[in-house]
Scaffold this active site. Structure first.
Site, PDB file in Angstrom:
ATOM      1  N   LYS A   1       0.643  -1.498   0.420  1.00  0.00           N
ATOM      2  CA  LYS A   1      -0.023   0.073   0.186  1.00  0.00           C
ATOM      3  C   LYS A   1       0.816   1.464   0.214  1.00  0.00           C
ATOM      4  O   LYS A   1       1.718   1.371   0.996  1.00  0.00           O
ATOM      5  CB  LYS A   1      -0.982   0.504   1.005  1.00  0.00           C
ATOM      6  CG  LYS A   1      -1.514   1.180   1.655  1.00  0.00           C
ATOM      7  CD  LYS A   1      -2.697   1.353   2.802  1.00  0.00           C
ATOM      8  CE  LYS A   1      -3.014   2.666   2.934  1.00  0.00           C
ATOM      9  NZ  LYS A   1      -3.868   2.312   4.136  1.00  0.00           N
TER      10      LYS A   1
ATOM     11  N   ASP B   1      -2.997   9.920   3.618  1.00  0.00           N
ATOM     12  CA  ASP B   1      -3.976   9.449   4.234  1.00  0.00           C
ATOM     13  C   ASP B   1      -4.849  10.391   5.592  1.00  0.00           C
ATOM     14  O   ASP B   1      -4.498   9.874   6.578  1.00  0.00           O
ATOM     15  CB  ASP B   1      -4.064   8.158   5.011  1.00  0.00           C
ATOM     16  CG  ASP B   1      -6.001   7.663   4.868  1.00  0.00           C
ATOM     17  OD1 ASP B   1      -6.545   8.898   4.686  1.00  0.00           O
ATOM     18  OD2 ASP B   1      -5.409   6.284   5.773  1.00  0.00           O
TER      19      ASP B   1
ATOM     20  N   LYS C   1     -10.057  12.930   8.946  1.00  0.00           N
ATOM     21  CA  LYS C   1      -9.897  11.528   9.854  1.00  0.00           C
ATOM     22  C   LYS C   1      -9.872  13.170  11.005  1.00  0.00           C
ATOM     23  O   LYS C   1      -9.840  14.269  10.754  1.00  0.00           O
ATOM     24  CB  LYS C   1      -7.976  11.567  10.053  1.00  0.00           C
ATOM     25  CG  LYS C   1      -8.191   9.752   9.689  1.00  0.00           C
ATOM     26  CD  LYS C   1      -6.635   9.456   9.016  1.00  0.00           C
ATOM     27  CE  LYS C   1      -6.809   8.349   8.490  1.00  0.00           C
ATOM     28  NZ  LYS C   1      -7.208   6.619   9.098  1.00  0.00           N
TER      29      LYS C   1
ATOM     30  N   ASP D   1       1.605   6.228   6.122  1.00  0.00           N
ATOM     31  CA  ASP D   1       0.625   4.870   5.322  1.00  0.00           C
ATOM     32  C   ASP D   1       0.728   4.845   3.862  1.00  0.00           C
ATOM     33  O   ASP D   1       0.800   3.752   3.512  1.00  0.00           O
ATOM     34  CB  ASP D   1      -0.614   6.003   4.836  1.00  0.00           C
ATOM     35  CG  ASP D   1      -2.336   4.723   4.696  1.00  0.00           C
ATOM     36  OD1 ASP D   1      -2.047   3.772   5.907  1.00  0.00           O
ATOM     37  OD2 ASP D   1      -3.532   5.531   4.563  1.00  0.00           O
TER      38      ASP D   1
ATOM     39  N   ASP E   1     -12.386   6.940   4.117  1.00  0.00           N
ATOM     40  CA  ASP E   1     -11.127   6.822   5.076  1.00  0.00           C
ATOM     41  C   ASP E   1     -10.735   4.993   4.783  1.00  0.00           C
ATOM     42  O   ASP E   1      -9.832   4.713   5.178  1.00  0.00           O
ATOM     43  CB  ASP E   1     -11.118   7.044   6.764  1.00  0.00           C
ATOM     44  CG  ASP E   1     -10.260   7.181   7.323  1.00  0.00           C
ATOM     45  OD1 ASP E   1      -8.821   7.181   6.481  1.00  0.00           O
ATOM     46  OD2 ASP E   1      -9.287   7.380   8.460  1.00  0.00           O
TER      47      ASP E   1
ATOM     48  N   GLU F   1      -9.183   3.084   1.776  1.00  0.00           N
ATOM     49  CA  GLU F   1      -9.475   4.121   1.130  1.00  0.00           C
ATOM     50  C   GLU F   1      -7.856   2.845   0.689  1.00  0.00           C
ATOM     51  O   GLU F   1      -7.717   2.146  -0.746  1.00  0.00           O
ATOM     52  CB  GLU F   1      -8.295   5.344   0.596  1.00  0.00           C
ATOM     53  CG  GLU F   1      -6.748   5.011   1.590  1.00  0.00           C
ATOM     54  CD  GLU F   1      -7.352   5.334   2.612  1.00  0.00           C
ATOM     55  OE1 GLU F   1      -7.549   5.328   3.471  1.00  0.00           O
ATOM     56  OE2 GLU F   1      -5.687   4.212   3.093  1.00  0.00           O
TER      57      GLU F   1
ATOM     58  N   ARG G   1      -7.977  -0.814   0.565  1.00  0.00           N
ATOM     59  CA  ARG G   1      -8.011  -1.493   0.719  1.00  0.00           C
ATOM     60  C   ARG G   1      -9.236  -1.281  -0.962  1.00  0.00           C
ATOM     61  O   ARG G   1      -8.533  -2.241  -1.936  1.00  0.00           O
ATOM     62  CB  ARG G   1      -9.054  -2.335   1.418  1.00  0.00           C
ATOM     63  CG  ARG G   1     -10.754  -1.616   1.360  1.00  0.00           C
ATOM     64  CD  ARG G   1     -11.749  -1.696   2.539  1.00  0.00           C
ATOM     65  NE  ARG G   1     -11.512  -1.674   3.868  1.00  0.00           N
ATOM     66  CZ  ARG G   1     -11.382  -1.745   4.686  1.00  0.00           C
ATOM     67  NH1 ARG G   1     -12.368  -2.692   4.622  1.00  0.00           N
ATOM     68  NH2 ARG G   1     -10.887  -1.428   5.715  1.00  0.00           N
TER      69      ARG G   1
HETATM   70  N1  BES Z   1      -4.150   4.619   6.887  1.00  0.00           N
HETATM   71  C1  BES Z   1      -5.213   3.915   7.487  1.00  0.00           C
HETATM   72  C2  BES Z   1      -5.283   2.848   9.115  1.00  0.00           C
HETATM   73  C3  BES Z   1      -4.486   3.174  10.161  1.00  0.00           C
HETATM   74  C4  BES Z   1      -4.789   3.696  11.690  1.00  0.00           C
HETATM   75  C5  BES Z   1      -2.979   3.079  10.286  1.00  0.00           C
HETATM   76  C6  BES Z   1      -4.072   4.055  11.835  1.00  0.00           C
HETATM   77  C7  BES Z   1      -2.228   3.793  10.566  1.00  0.00           C
HETATM   78  C8  BES Z   1      -2.664   4.096  12.379  1.00  0.00           C
HETATM   79  C9  BES Z   1      -6.776   2.936   7.212  1.00  0.00           C
HETATM   80  O1  BES Z   1      -6.835   3.838   6.688  1.00  0.00           O
HETATM   81  C10 BES Z   1      -7.906   3.953   7.660  1.00  0.00           C
HETATM   82  O2  BES Z   1      -8.486   4.929   7.678  1.00  0.00           O
HETATM   83  N2  BES Z   1      -8.893   2.738   8.007  1.00  0.00           N
HETATM   84  C11 BES Z   1      -9.884   3.389   8.591  1.00  0.00           C
HETATM   85  C12 BES Z   1     -10.794   2.000   7.325  1.00  0.00           C
HETATM   86  C13 BES Z   1     -12.497   2.286   8.511  1.00  0.00           C
HETATM   87  C14 BES Z   1     -12.663   3.585   7.869  1.00  0.00           C
HETATM   88  C15 BES Z   1     -12.809   1.091   8.615  1.00  0.00           C
HETATM   89  C16 BES Z   1      -9.619   2.569  10.393  1.00  0.00           C
HETATM   90  O3  BES Z   1      -9.043   1.934  11.014  1.00  0.00           O
HETATM   91  O4  BES Z   1     -10.599   3.242  11.074  1.00  0.00           O
HETATM   92 ZN    ZN Z   2      -4.674   4.868   4.729  1.00  0.00          ZN
HETATM   93 MN    MN Z   3      -7.530   5.744   5.429  1.00  0.00          MN
END
Ligand code: BES
Ligand code: ZN
Ligand code: MN
Length: 529
Positions: free
Chosen positions: A295, A300, A307, A318, A378, A380, A382
């Site tokens: 990825k 992000d 966020k 990210d 968020d 994104e 996947r």
């Molecule tokens: N890049 C984030 C995941 C992340 C969170 C990495 C904290 C490192 C630390 C990812 O893109 C994300 O935002 N995931 C969301 C998914 C949710 C909206 C289903 C998450 O984990 O909150």
């Molecule tokens: Zn992310």
């Molecule tokens: Mn995200």
């Protein structure tokens, strides 16, 4: 990037006139009253042992300064004694994974003390524990882990620190020599090979750190592309960069949707390594191809589902999966394995909030035709991985595919910062990755998949949706990816908890840990499908 000279030396220890001479001393197991160490420092270590100041425990150090009379047998400015901890447990059992980690940590401690005393030229006495460890861990293995730990521990990201301080800067280690103690069964040429393994693996992990530590305005999708192109020129890889126009043509609806809120164009970066044909393989067709996908979200923000500001700066990390994947290719170039082809793909873009940004409720169509309802912008990672996986599996027909991503916050809830999660559709692949990861000191914990979880990402209006609700966030993210690999053996590694703030240890600096690169390298080095 700084390069440290690392070598096996036949120069005897008493001729070494550098900054720091290092010994490793282990902790007695069943409370013995003796400590095993080199005759040159024996008296002082035993003295410290009897006083209770030093017992060979992991992380302990003793810094000594040779006096006038010792200078006839020792020219080094300083002597450092580092505790290794126990070599065997109370029952006499040997755990090679733990031992490899212990010696990497000794290496990290050596780097930390070197910084403290500003030592640049150091010599390491490779300890001889062959009587205890037998062939479980040879002196060459120890040298490999020490070298790896020293170089990983000597890493600093100082590119943007411009203001000069009063004290002279420490530039890190310039020369690391390994000396094999007499009486060892190992040979100097085996030591030489071993430290090369440690060197290559640490150097590529540090490359991953360099990429990952760059802020969002210092590392963009196009930087992944030029990094890959440079590697391709250097090592004769094939490099393909799919740009935005081509993505439209190929109908890569996932990465295009994520990119819509950004002014910076997306890139899908592909590097291919194919070994030169050794005769016994006959035909390249007989060589397995593995596909690695990382990825590469260079920042992000969360997109329209923004966020919260606190901690958002960390979302510059990210792209750690992408960094690990491309940095690995640097090691592949250096080692040119002859029994495996490696394809690395990094889908890269940032996730921002511009006027055209994708919105909750939008429906997108991925490369393989699967439609997806965007519930949360968020989620994104996947979306870009799905296109890369589907495209990669179709184009390269690999025997297996592994993706690595800072994918879910949920993995931090589940495993904290000490294990990364692994999920997949093939236990053999997962076992091999877990083995490689243990050797690298980057352990993986397996989580389940299955139809009950897949049900959570069913959508009323599209084939699937991009979130699976509050529960099992790491699993439902993987369940999404699973839809894009067909029957190819596949594993997904979630490094959201370990890509930075990884377990505190001497060879892991603040900031990006470089996780994944060394696991992949171990996986390739021991390739056997
Ligand atoms: N890049 C984030 C995941 C992340 C969170 C990495 C904290 C490192 C630390 C990812 O893109 C994300 O935002 N995931 C969301 C998914 C949710 C909206 C289903 C998450 O984990 O909150
Ligand atoms: Zn992310
Ligand atoms: Mn995200």
């Amino acid at each position: 990037m700084k390069t440290t000279k690392v070598m096996a030396s036949e120069q005897s220890i008493d001729k070494f006139d550098g900054d720091l001479l290092v010994y490793s001393v282990c902790e007695p197991v069943n409370g013995e009253k003796s400590i095993k160490c080199d005759p040159i420092v024996e008296k002082e270590v035993i003295n410290a042992f009897q006083l209770g100041d030093f017992s060979g425990k992991e992380g302990q150090t003793l810094l000594l300064y040779p006096n006038e009379s010792q200078k006839s047998i020792m020219l080094s400015k300083r002597v450092l004694v580092v505790g290794v901890g126990k070599l065997v447990d109370k029952l006499g059992k040997i755990d090679i994974y733990n031992l490899r980690e212990q010696f990497r940590k000794v290496g990290g401690t050596i780097a930390l003390i070197s910084e403290k005393v500003k030592a640049q030229k150091i010599m390491i006495s490779v300890p001889n524990f062959e009587d205890v460890l037998l062939n479980n861990l040879t002196s060459a293995d120890i040298a490999e882990c020490l070298a790896e730990g020293i170089l990983l521990g000597d890493y600093r990201f100082l590119k943007y620190k411009k203001e000069k301080k009063d004290e002279p800067d420490y530039k890190g280690l310039s020369e690391v020599k390994f000396y094999l103690e007499k009486g060892s069964k190992t040979t100097i040429s085996l030591i030489r090979k071993a430290i090369k393994l440690g060197f290559v693996s640490a150097q590529s992990a540090c490359q991953a750190r360099d990429m990952a530590n760059e802020p969002g305005n210092g590392w963009r999708a196009s930087d992944f592309a030029s990094y890959a192109q440079d590697l391709a020129n250097k090592y004769n890889f094939k490099c393909t960069v799919i740009d935005k126009e081509k993505m439209v043509e190929l109908k890569m609806g996932g990465i295009l949707a994520v990119n819509k809120g950004s002014d910076e164009p997306p890139k899908m970066v592909i590097l291919e390594y194919v070994p030169k044909l050794p005769k016994r393989f006959g035909d390249t067709k007989n060589i397995d191809t593995i596909l690695l996908v990382g990825k590469g979200i260079t920042f992000d923000s969360g997109g329209i589902c923004l966020k919260q500001p606190s901690g958002m700066e960390n979302m510059k990390y990210d792209m750690c999966g992408g960094a690990a994947t491309l940095a690995l290719m640097q090691a592949v170039g250096q080692e040119s394995p002859e029994n495996i082809s490696v394809v690395a793909i990094v889908p890269a873009t940032d996730n921002l909030t511009g006027g055209s940004a994708m919105k909750p409720g939008d429906i997108i169509c991925h490369y393989n035709g699967i439609t997806s309802e965007i519930v949360n912008t968020d989620a994104e990672g996947r979306l870009i991985l799905a296109d890369a996986l589907a495209y990669g599996v179709e184009t390269f027909k690999p025997v297996c595919v592994v993706d690595i991503a800072t994918l879910t916050g949920a993995v931090i809830m589940g495993l904290g910062h000490h294990y990364s999660a692994v999920l997949g559709n093939n236990d053999k692949l997962i076992n091999q990755l877990q083995e490689a990861a243990k050797r690298a000191g980057e352990p993986l914990w397996q989580l389940p998949l299955g139809k009950d979880y897949t049900k959570q990402i069913e959508s009323k209006v599209a084939d699937i949706k991009n979130t699976g609700g509050k529960s099992a966030g790491t699993i439902t993210a993987a369940a999404y990816l699973e839809k894009f690999v067909k029957d190819t053996p596949w594993a997904h590694i979630d490094i959201a908890g370990t890509a930075w703030e990884f377990t505190e240890k001497s060879y892991i600096p603040k900031g990006a840990s470089g996780i994944g690169t060394r696991t992949f390298l171990e996986f390739i080095r021991s390739w056997n499908w």
